[in-house]
Design a protein around this motif. Structure first.
Motif, PDB file in Angstrom:
ATOM      1  N   GLU A  16       1.825   2.731   2.706  1.00 28.28           N
ATOM      2  CA  GLU A  16       1.529   3.471   3.932  1.00 28.28           C
ATOM      3  C   GLU A  16       2.580   3.185   5.018  1.00 28.28           C
ATOM      4  N   SER A  52       0.393   2.912  -4.257  1.00 25.72           N
ATOM      5  CA  SER A  52       0.049   1.516  -4.050  1.00 25.72           C
ATOM      6  C   SER A  52       0.473   0.677  -5.245  1.00 25.72           C
ATOM      7  N   ALA A  65      -7.384  -0.053   4.760  1.00 23.64           N
ATOM      8  CA  ALA A  65      -6.290   0.125   5.719  1.00 23.64           C
ATOM      9  C   ALA A  65      -6.835  -0.117   7.120  1.00 23.64           C
ATOM     10  N   SER A  67       0.605   7.873   3.649  1.00 22.04           N
ATOM     11  CA  SER A  67       1.259   7.076   2.624  1.00 22.04           C
ATOM     12  C   SER A  67       2.455   7.845   2.074  1.00 22.04           C
ATOM     13  N   VAL A 105      -8.302  -0.781  -1.212  1.00 21.34           N
ATOM     14  CA  VAL A 105      -7.426  -1.133  -0.102  1.00 21.34           C
ATOM     15  C   VAL A 105      -8.075  -0.666   1.186  1.00 21.34           C
ATOM     16  N   SER A 109       0.807  -1.226   0.000  1.00 21.20           N
ATOM     17  CA  SER A 109       0.000   0.000   0.000  1.00 21.20           C
ATOM     18  C   SER A 109       0.832   1.263   0.000  1.00 21.20           C
TER      19      SER A 109
END
Length: 840
Positions: A591, A824, A833, A820, A831, A589
Motif C-alpha cells: 500500500e 501483499s 491497514a 495498493s 492485514v 502490504s
C-alpha cells in the motif's frame, strides 16, 4: 689702466699654500732686485725735478688705490695703475720710473693694509707691479726712449713714443698675464690655462684702455707738462666707467648661470636634483666645493661636489671632512621649517657672499627647495601610481594576481615560444556561500586567505602561478608541462594542499573544490582558454568529481547551461517547472504511504530537462527561493488532492542545502501549509548529505523551527560516503533513505548488503523509518522486507507521475485493495491497514 691681482692665500690646502708662498717669495725677490738696481743708478735730483718725481709717485699711488673687487667667475681687482706706470716709462729715466712706481705702489698697498687688506697679498701684488713696470720701462728704452730729468720731459720724435708705448704696454701685460693666472691657479686648484682664458677679452680691453690713457697723458705733457696733474682724475673717471661695465657683465653672467642651474634642477628624480644642485652651486658661485644636506630624512643625507663632479653622496655622519665652508643657505619647507642646508666653500679672497650675490644665493636656495619638494611630490605620485598599478593587478584580500594580471600573463605567454605544454586550471570552492551565510564574511575571508596561501605555496613548488578571479574562484597557470597528460596530475598534486581541514570559529572545516583544466594551443586566446577551463570546472561540479579536463565534444552542453541560466527567470514565472510524484509503498502490504516529488523542466525548445541539467543553475541563482516556493506549492496541491479523496498520504520534498541557509525558509514552508490547511506532519523534507549539514551544522536553527512545528525530516542518499553517522545524532531526523546503488547491488555484493542491513538496524534502534530507493524487482523487495525495511520506492511500484495519475492508481489499487500498488507479501494473513485506507 687696470690689472688683475691674485687672491688672498687662505683656505687652501697645505700643498697649495706652500707653492703660493714660493711664488710670492720669487716675485718679491725679483722685485727687490729691480728696485735695488734702480736705486743704485739714481742721481740727486734738482729742486725742479722733485716736482716731476712727486707727481709721478702720486700718479702711481692714485692709480693703484683706484681699485675695487669685481667677481667674474674669479675675484678680480680692477685698477688704474697700469696707465700711470706706462706714462712714467716714457717720461722718466728707467731708474726713476722703477723707484717712483715702487714707491707709489708700496704706499697704496700699505694704505690698503690699514683698511684690513692682507699683508701677504699686498706684498705679492706690489712685487708683481714692480716686475711689470720694470719690464715695460726697458721695453720703452729698447724702443729708443731715453728720457732725462734735465730739460724737457719729451726729447724724442713723436714716432718714437708711438712705437715705445705699445711695446711697454705689451711687456707690462706679459708680466701681469703670467704671474696673476699662476697665482689664481694655485689658489683655486684650477689649471693655469683655464684661469688665463677666463675673461681674457675683458682683460685685453682693460690693457688697451690703459694704453690709450697713457698715450693721452703723454700728449698732455707735450702740450704742457703741468697738465700731468690732471691724469689721476681721468684715471678715476675711466676706472669707474669700466668698473660699472664689468659689474653689469658679471651680474649678467651670474644670472645666466643661475638660470641654467635652476633649469637643470627641474628634474623629477631627487638623486638627480641633489647632484645637479651641488654641481650647479660650484659653477654659479665659483666655489671650491658645494654641498646639499637634507635633515628631514633618516639618516640625514649629504651630497658634495666640486668642479670635477660629485665627491660624496650618502649619510651625513659618514661624509669626509670638507673644505672650509664659508657661506650657507637654509632650505625651507612649505610650512616654514628647514628641511636642509646648502653650504659653499668659496675660494680665498672672496670675503664670503656679498651684495647681489646674497640675492643670487637666496634665489638658488629657493629654486633648490622647490626642486626638492617637487621631486618628492613626484616620487609620492610615482609610488601611488605603482601602488595603484599593483592593486589593479593583484587581489586586495589574498595578494594573488587577479583576473587582469592572469589574462596579461596568458597573453604574454602566447607571444613567447616555449618547448613545454601550458594549461590553465580553474578552481572553485564547493559550498563556500554557506560559510559566509553561516559564519559571516569575516570568516569567509579568512578561509579564502588560507586557501590562497596553500595554493600559492603548492603551486610555487611545481613552477605554477595562482590567481584569484573573484569570490571563491582561483586559477592555476601551469607552464612547461612535459606532456598534456600531466596537466591533471600536476593540478591534482597542487589541490592536495586543501585536504587538511581549516580551523574557523572554533571548528574544523574541510575544504572541497572542483577544478576544470584546459590546454593552451595555437589560436586559443587567453579569454577562450579561461572559458574552456570554466566549462570544465562546472562539468566537474555537476559530475561530483574533483577535476575534469576540457573536451570539445562536451562544450555544447555548457553553452546550453549559459542559455538556460538566462531563461531561468521566465521559466519560474511562467510555470515551466512541473512536479511529478513517485509513490512510496509499504514493502509488506504494497500500500502507498507517501509520494516523493520529482521536478522536471518542460522547456519549450529542448523538451523535458532532468534536474541534473538545470538544478546547479537554480542553486547558484537568486531565484532559488521563488523556485522552491513554486515546487512546494505544487507538491502541497497534490497532497491536498489525495487527502480530499480519502487517502491519508504524506509528501516528500527534496530541499537544496542553500535553502536551509535562508532564515525565511521555515516561515515560507509553514505559511504554505497553513494556506492549504494541511497537517505539518504530512510534509517530509529530504535533506541531502552535504558538507553544510555534516560539518558546519549551519542548518540546525532552521531545521529546529520546522521540526518544532511538526514537519518531518528525512536524510536522503544515506550511506553514500558523503557524511558520517554522527549527522543522525547531531541533526535528529525521522527517516533514513537508502541510496539506490546499495539496493541494486545488495544481491551480488556482500558490502552493499551489509550497508543496507546496518542502515535498517540503525533506523530500528533509533526509532526511525527506513525507506529504500530504487526498488526495481520483486526479489529486491523481498530481500529488503526480510531485512526489516518497512518502505520502498522504485519502478517496481511506479514511475514519477502527475498528482491526478497517482490518484487514479490509488483508486484502482491491486488485487482489489484500494491504495495498493503491489500485492501483499503475506497472502492468507489478515492485514489491518491502520492508515491510507479511505472510509467506506
Amino acid at each position: 689702466m687696470a690689472s688683475l691681482h691674485s687672491r688672498e692665500l687662505v683656505g687652501v690646502s697645505e700643498g697649495e699654500t706652500g707653492r703660493l708662498r714660493l711664488l710670492t717669495g720669487l716675485v718679491l725677490f725679483l722685485a727687490a732686485g729691480c728696485v735695488a738696481w734702480a736705486a743704485a743708478q739714481l742721481a740727486a735730483p734738482s729742486p725742479a725735478e722733485w716736482l716731476y718725481l712727486v707727481i709721478a709717485v702720486g700718479l702711481v699711488a692714485v692709480g693703484t688705490a683706484c681699485s675695487a673687487p669685481v667677481r667674474i667667475r674669479t675675484q678680480l681687482r680692477l685698477s688704474a695703475a697700469s696707465a700711470a706706470m706706462l706714462t712714467l716709462t716714457v717720461l722718466l729715466p728707467p731708474e726713476w720710473t722703477i723707484v717712483c712706481a715702487a714707491t707709489g705702489v708700496l704706499f697704496a698697498r700699505l694704505v690698503a693694509r690699514h683698511r684690513g687688506a692682507s699683508l701677504h697679498k699686498a706684498l705679492h701684488n706690489g712685487g708683481k707691479d714692480i716686475l711689470a713696470v720694470t719690464a715695460a720701462t726697458y721695453a720703452a728704452w729698447a724702443a729708443g726712449v731715453h728720457s732725462s730729468l734735465d730739460g724737457d720731459l719729451l726729447t724724442q720724435h713723436w714716432t718714437t713714443y708711438v712705437v715705445a708705448l705699445p711695446l711697454a704696454a705689451a711687456a707690462f701685460a706679459a708680466v701681469e698675464h703670467t704671474v696673476t693666472p699662476a697665482t689664481v691657479a694655485l689658489a683655486t686648484g684650477r689649471s693655469w690655462a683655464q684661469v688665463w682664458r677666463t675673461d681674457l677679452d675683458v682683460r685685453v680691453l682693460v690693457d688697451f684702455a690703459g694704453l690709450l690713457l697713457a698715450g693721452a697723458a703723454v700728449g698732455l705733457v707735450a702740450f704742457d707738462p703741468r697738465l700731468l696733474i690732471a691724469i689721476p682724475l681721468a684715471q678715476l673717471v675711466l676706472y669707474l666707467l669700466y668698473m660699472h661695465r664689468l659689474h653689469l657683465r658679471a651680474e649678467r653672467a651670474t644670472w645666466e648661470q643661475l638660470a641654467a642651474a635652476t633649469d637643470a634642477l627641474n628634474g623629477v628624480d631627487l638623486d638627480g636634483v641633489l647632484r645637479t644642485a651641488a654641481r650647479g652651486a660650484v659653477a654659479v658661485f665659483g666655489a671650491r666645493q658645494a654641498q646639499v644636506e637634507l635633515w628631514d630624512v633618516e639618516p640625514c643625507r649629504l651630497v658634495r661636489a666640486d668642479v670635477d663632479g660629485v665627491l660624496y653622496d650618502g649619510p651625513s655622519s659618514k661624509a669626509p671632512q670638507p673644505a672650509e665652508l664659508t657661506a650657507s643657505r637654509f632650505l625651507g619647507g612649505r610650512d616654514g621649517s628647514a628641511i636642509g642646508v646648502l653650504r659653499l666653500a668659496l675660494p680665498p679672497l672672496t670675503g664670503g657672499i656679498q651684495g647681489r650675490e646674497e640675492s643670487t644665493l637666496r634665489a638658488f636656495g629657493a629654486s633648490l627647495t622647490t626642486a626638492i619638494l617637487n621631486a618628492r611630490a613626484y616620487a609620492d605620485l610615482h609610488e601611488q601610481s605603482e601602488r595603484h598599478a599593483s592593486d589593479a593587478r593583484h587581489d586586495s584580500l589574498t595578494g594573488l594576481d587577479n583576473r587582469r594580471a592572469l589574462l596579461d600573463r596568458l597573453g604574454d605567454a602566447q607571444e613567447q615560444s616555449g618547448s613545454g605544454t601550458r594549461a590553465l586550471a580553474l578552481v572553485d570552492l564547493n559550498r563556500f556561500k554557506e560559510v559566509n551565510d553561516t559564519l559571516g564574511h569575516a570568516f569567509g575571508d579568512q578561509l579564502l586567505v588560507e586557501v590562497a596561501g596553500r595554493l600559492d605555496a603548492a603551486a610555487g613548488e611545481h613552477g605554477a602561478r595562482v590567481a584569484r578571479l573573484g569570490g571563491d574562484e582561483f586559477a592555476i597557470l601551469l607552464d612547461n608541462l612535459p606532456a598534456p597528460a600531466t596537466a591533471i596530475h600536476r593540478a591534482r598534486r597542487i589541490l592536495d594542499c586543501l585536504r587538511e581541514p581549516v580551523g574557523l570559529a572554533g571548528m574544523q572545516v574541510t575544504v572541497q573544490a572542483s577544478a576544470g583544466i584546459a590546454l593552451a594551443g595555437p589560436g586559443v586566446s587567453a579569454g577562450e582558454l579561461l572559458r574552456r577551463a570554466d566549462v570544465a570546472m562546472y562539468q566537474a561540479k555537476r559530475a561530483g568529481v574533483s577535476i575534469v579536463d576540457y573536451q570539445h565534444g562536451r562544450d555544447t552542453a555548457d553553452h546550453r547551461q549559459l542559455s538556460l541560466g538566462g531563461e531561468l527567470a521566465r521559466a519560474v514565472a511562467e510555470g515551466e517547472f512541473a512536479v511529478r510524484f513517485q509513490p512510496i509503498v509499504d514493502l509488506g502490504s504494497g500500500e502507498v504511504v507517501a509520494a516523493e516529488t520529482r521536478t522536471r523542466w518542460q522547456h519549450p525548445r529542448h523538451g523535458v530537462l532532468l534536474p541534473k541539467q538545470w538544478l546547479p543553475i537554480v542553486e547558484r541563482s537568486d531565484l532559488l527561493g521563488a523556485f522552491t516556493a513554486r515546487v512546494l506549492r505544487q507538491a502541497l496541491l497534490g497532497l491536498r488532492e489525495w487527502q480530499s479523496a480519502g487517502f491519508d498520504l504524506s509528501v516528500a520534498l527534496n530541499v537544496s542545502p542553500h535553502s536551509l541557509l535562508d532564515p525565511t525558509f521555515p516561515t515560507m514552508v509553514l505559511d504554505e501549509l497553513r494556506a492549504h490547511r494541511l497537517d505539518p506532519a504530512s510534509l517530509v523534507l529530504e535533506l541531502a548529505e552535504t558538507t553544510s549539514v555534516g560539518q558546519l551544522q549551519a542548518v540546525e536553527r532552521v531545521l529546529a523551527s520546522l521540526r518544532a512545528a511538526g514537519v518531518r525530516l528525512a536524510l536522503d542518499d544515506f550511506g553514500t560516503g558523503q557524511s558520517s553517522l554522527s549527522i543522525v545524532s547531531e541533526i535528529p531526523v525521522h527517516e533514513l533513505k537508502i541510496d539506490h546503488t546499495f539496493v541494486a547491488a545488495m544481491r551480488t555484493s556482500a558490502q552493499a548488503a551489509a550497508a543496507v542491513r546496518s542502515t535498517v538496524e540503525l533506523g530500528r534502534s533509533l526509532g526511525l523509518t527506513v525507506v529504500a530507493e530504487g526498488v526495481e524487482t520483486a526479489d529486491q523487495r523481498q530481500a529488503l522486507w526480510e531485512l526489516g525495511c518497512t518502505a520502498g520506492q522504485g519502478h517496481l511500484f511506479g514511475r514519477a507521475m502527475k498528482a491526478g495519475e497517482l490518484l487514479e492508481a490509488l483508486r484502482d489499487g491491486v488485487d482489489g485493495v484500494r491504495g495498493s500498488l503491489a500485492p501483499s507479501l503475506h497472502p492468507g494473513a489478515t492485514v489491518i491497514a491502520l492508515r491510507n485506507r479511505p472510509p467506506a
